[in-house]
Design an enzyme around this catalytic site. Structure first.
Site: not given
Ligand code: SF4
Ligand code: SAM
Ligand code: DTB
Length: 345
Positions: A76, A211
């Site tokens: 991510c 949610c």
């Molecule tokens: Fe990515 Fe969601 Fe983890 Fe934030 S919480 S780094 S947006 S996967």
């Protein structure tokens, strides 16, 4: 307006929603000071108030079981300081491609067979691309056809993407505020608080249930926990599902060495969530393995009525399903078989 969850003849010693509402200010909003005052109550008084609210709004006292599946793991681009799936942190999580439809449906069948009510598909995306939405809508339709409630958490959504998910039959969309607006800045820089509020608003406008919750134990103050719950409770309407995660400190993330929150403060947080969002399903989410049976039992007394069920969250562990069934049986807690009738106003 009352819903199917509300007892027709409230117990005489418990507060009605009108009484509860008297605790909010003239504009009908909870102030941070009012929520801090709840946190500061003597422990037993807070627990009693939470238990009374719970009995009024959830007379069945059942616990919802939600199973998570990471349909797209790791890699991510965001910088959420708690998250093992952020590509920029050196954790044990390896980036994978989006799972295929059949594999997702197999996992959903297994969740249903184990007694789960809801199947939640999570993706480590900042936001989905339109071609991702097409693939996920096929998953939603397949999971729904198995008779499970569906939830997805795919990052930020544009209005048309939310509409497409809603049309595919998605029941819930998970997108967390995570913490108070001022503490947020010290945990995440790649997306703002307003971006999160905008996604939640797009989910609502598309007709899906919301949610939305967050994480405690990231080093925030009690006042910041109160401010976080105030933001949730003041959403209009407040979320139908409120996941309260206890930080799971993961090696390689900026919060890896965070000192654990006092377990009694975690229980207080659950109680305050129950009192301020009386009709919501309050879910014990990440971090249950570390809480132990006694603290979890106190959380159920404080009004938690949903758990993530199954030995894996997204990338970290969760108690074994058998262990959870044993705990619920020991506490005499029924599980919820279907939440279909539960549409909130
Ligand atoms: Fe990515 Fe969601 Fe983890 Fe934030 S919480 S780094 S947006 S996967
Ligand atoms: N990428 C999407 C997003 O951020 O909305 C969906 C998945 S993200 C992993 C969902 C939520 O998991 C986060 O908002 C956060 O509340 C929770 N979470 C992630 N890592 C966690 C951790 N280490 N401990 C507790 N909760 C965590
Ligand atoms: C939520 O609030 N908690 C869940 C769900 N929504 C998607 C995720 C918890 C993730 C914990 C860390 C992990 O397993 O990667």
């Amino acid at each position: 307006m009352l819903d199917a969850q509300t007892v027709e003849k409230p117990l005489t010693h418990v507060k009605s929603e009108a009484d509860l509402r008297k605790e909010v200010d003239a504009s009908g909003q909870w102030t941070v000071a009012q929520i801090e005052a709840l946190f500061a109550l003597p422990f037993n008084e807070l627990m009693l108030k939470a238990q009374e609210t719970h009995q009024t709004y959830f007379p069945e006292g059942d616990v919802e079981l939600a199973t998570l599946l990471s349909i797209k793991t790791g890699g991510c681009p965001e910088d959420c300081g708690y998250c093992p799936q952020a590509a920029r942190y050196d954790t044990d999580v390896k980036a994978e491609k989006l799972m295929g439809l059949e594999e997702v449906l197999e996992a959903a069948k297994a969740a249903k067979a184990a007694g789960s009510n809801r199947f939640c598909m999570g993706a480590a995306w900042r936001e989905p691309k339109d071609r991702d939405i097409e693939k996920v809508t096929a998953m939603i339709k397949g999971v729904k056809a198995l008779g499970l409630e569906t939830c997805a958490t795919l990052g930020m959504l544009e209005a048309d993407q939310a509409q497409a998910l809603s049309e595919a039959g998605l029941d819930f969309y998970n997108h967390n505020l995570d913490t108070s607006e001022d503490f947020y800045r010290s945990v995440i820089s790649t997306r703002g608080y307003q971006d999160r509020l905008d996604t939640i608003s797009n989910v609502r406008s598309a007709g899906m249930s919301v949610c939305c919750g967050g994480i405690v134990g990231m080093g925030e103050s009690r006042e910041q926990r109160a401010a976080f719950l105030a933001r949730l409770a003041n959403l209009s309407p407040y979320p139908e599902s409120v996941p309260i995660n206890h930080l799971v400190p993961v090696a390689g993330t900026p919060l890896a060495d965070q000192k654990p929150l006092d377990p009694l403060e975690f229980v207080r947080t659950i109680a305050v969530a129950r009192i301020t969002m009386p009709k919501a399903r309050v879910r014990l989410s990440a971090g249950r393995q570390e809480l132990g049976r006694a603290v979890q039992a106190m959380c159920f007394m404080a009004g938690a009525n949903s758990i993530f069920y199954g030995e894996q969250l997204l990338t970290t562990g969760n108690p074994e399903a058998e262990q959870d069934r044993a705990l619920l049986a020991e506490l005499g807690l029924k599980t919820k078989q279907s939440c279909k009738a539960e549409v909130l106003v």
